[in-house]
Motif scaffolding. Sequence first.
Motif, short mmCIF file in Angstrom:
data_model
loop_
_atom_site.label_atom_id
_atom_site.label_comp_id
_atom_site.label_asym_id
_atom_site.label_seq_id
_atom_site.Cartn_x
_atom_site.Cartn_y
_atom_site.Cartn_z
N SER A 1 0.83 -1.21 0.00
CA SER A 1 0.00 0.00 0.00
C SER A 1 0.87 1.26 0.00
N MET A 2 1.95 1.22 0.77
CA MET A 2 2.82 2.39 0.84
C MET A 2 3.58 2.61 -0.46
N SER A 3 3.99 1.52 -1.12
CA SER A 3 4.74 1.64 -2.36
C SER A 3 3.85 1.73 -3.59
N GLN A 4 2.52 1.53 -3.39
CA GLN A 4 1.55 1.52 -4.49
C GLN A 4 1.93 0.48 -5.53
N ASP A 5 2.40 -0.67 -5.06
CA ASP A 5 2.85 -1.77 -5.92
C ASP A 5 2.16 -3.05 -5.44
N PHE A 6 1.04 -3.40 -6.10
CA PHE A 6 0.19 -4.49 -5.64
C PHE A 6 0.35 -5.73 -6.50
N TRP A 7 0.25 -6.90 -5.83
CA TRP A 7 0.40 -8.17 -6.54
C TRP A 7 -0.79 -9.07 -6.27
N GLY A 8 -1.15 -9.87 -7.28
CA GLY A 8 -2.29 -10.77 -7.10
C GLY A 8 -2.27 -11.94 -8.07
N TYR A 9 -3.22 -12.84 -7.86
CA TYR A 9 -3.47 -13.95 -8.78
C TYR A 9 -4.93 -13.84 -9.20
N VAL A 10 -5.18 -13.73 -10.50
CA VAL A 10 -6.53 -13.47 -11.01
C VAL A 10 -7.30 -14.78 -11.11
N THR B 1 0.68 -12.79 -11.25
CA THR B 1 1.49 -13.96 -11.57
C THR B 1 0.57 -15.06 -12.07
N ASN B 2 0.95 -15.73 -13.15
CA ASN B 2 0.17 -16.87 -13.62
C ASN B 2 1.04 -17.79 -14.45
N LEU B 3 0.43 -18.73 -15.14
CA LEU B 3 1.14 -19.64 -16.02
C LEU B 3 0.87 -19.24 -17.47
N ASP B 4 1.90 -19.31 -18.33
CA ASP B 4 1.67 -19.03 -19.74
C ASP B 4 1.09 -20.27 -20.42
N HIS B 5 0.93 -20.21 -21.72
CA HIS B 5 0.28 -21.32 -22.44
C HIS B 5 1.17 -22.57 -22.51
N HIS B 6 2.42 -22.43 -22.10
CA HIS B 6 3.33 -23.58 -22.06
C HIS B 6 3.50 -24.10 -20.63
N GLN C 1 4.56 -22.38 -18.07
CA GLN C 1 5.68 -21.74 -17.39
C GLN C 1 5.21 -20.50 -16.63
N LEU C 2 5.87 -20.23 -15.51
CA LEU C 2 5.51 -19.06 -14.71
C LEU C 2 5.74 -17.78 -15.49
N ALA C 3 4.75 -16.88 -15.40
CA ALA C 3 4.83 -15.60 -16.09
C ALA C 3 4.25 -14.52 -15.19
N TYR C 4 4.50 -13.28 -15.57
CA TYR C 4 3.90 -12.16 -14.84
C TYR C 4 3.56 -11.06 -15.83
N GLY C 5 2.59 -10.26 -15.47
CA GLY C 5 2.22 -9.09 -16.24
C GLY C 5 1.84 -7.97 -15.30
N TYR C 6 1.77 -6.76 -15.82
CA TYR C 6 1.43 -5.64 -14.94
C TYR C 6 0.86 -4.47 -15.73
N ALA C 7 0.13 -3.65 -14.99
CA ALA C 7 -0.41 -2.40 -15.53
C ALA C 7 -0.02 -1.27 -14.59
N VAL C 8 0.35 -0.15 -15.16
CA VAL C 8 0.62 1.06 -14.38
C VAL C 8 -0.55 2.02 -14.62
N SER C 9 -1.17 2.47 -13.53
CA SER C 9 -2.32 3.35 -13.65
C SER C 9 -2.00 4.73 -13.09
N ARG C 10 -2.45 5.72 -13.81
CA ARG C 10 -2.33 7.12 -13.37
C ARG C 10 -3.70 7.54 -12.85
N GLN C 11 -3.83 7.56 -11.53
CA GLN C 11 -5.11 7.88 -10.90
C GLN C 11 -5.27 9.40 -10.79
N LEU C 12 -6.29 9.92 -11.44
CA LEU C 12 -6.49 11.36 -11.51
C LEU C 12 -7.50 11.86 -10.49
#
Length: 308
Positions: free
Chosen positions: A151-160, A232-237, A239-250
Amino acid sequence: MPSPNDTTHIDIAGQQVPVVKGGLYDRFRSNPPLSVVAAELPGVDLSWFKGLQKHKVDIGFESYSPNFYYQNSRVTAVYTADIDKLRALMPPQVLAAVQPLQVWPGRGLIAFTAYTYEHCDNDAYNEVAVSIITNKPGKANLGPFTLVGQSMSQDFWGYVLKLPVNTELARVRGVVGYNLPKWLTGIDRKEDGHSVVYDITDSKTGKLDVSFKAKKLEKLSRDMDLVTSSFTNLDHHGQLAYGYAVSRQLSHGSSRDADSATLTLGDGSLSDYLRDLKLGKMVKYEYVPEFQSALYAPEPLVNLIGER
């Protein structure tokens, strides 16, 4: 969803996908010039995107990363949930890299978020995300202390866990390109002066399944916040993968009042799924009526944490 008269079909990874005829995706395939976007969205500040460089990528089809979301809103409610249920829903390979945050004995956290993307590279759509809040790969899981740190770093992680959308373009791109659990169903957004309501249809029965009513908070911050949301999730093979979005909250605000958000469950499959998580009290609500975002193509997890 656009009517058949307003659509054309394009090939994405061998699938014929209906898209808005003459829309941004039809014309530019995720790489529209900002000058075109500016002409179509007068008054929207696009300055942030000018500092972001797009790159051509292969994510099962040719695309560009990051994908830009120019004008959007979201509402999020974070609930406690049965941590054993959460662990059981994560693949063993993912669970070896990240774990649900345990905020007190036996309880983890679920984020329920409803998004409206009014203008983005792949046209307008609504989306609902159900995600387990986890630690960052390669970092210790210290439960509530990790949550405070994120929360302090505004860097959140999850599994969808679940990610219904209301356009086929969003579904195919998400499933093929990001290996996310998307499916196509009705997601209707309504609002009045006091609240925003998302009604989610059961894709099999066509009946209302889940309704999420979120309060419009009055005291909003106009301080520009940059928030990173990663998964964090698994790719189509496999294998472990990760993705991310950066949001500019106005424009954004938060509350811990229990009446800020109401999740009403029905008789459909998503309601049954949420009941099985044994959701408890809401611990935080976020109202973000204005934000912009850049979604980056997924990468192998070893690029982030190295070989283990």
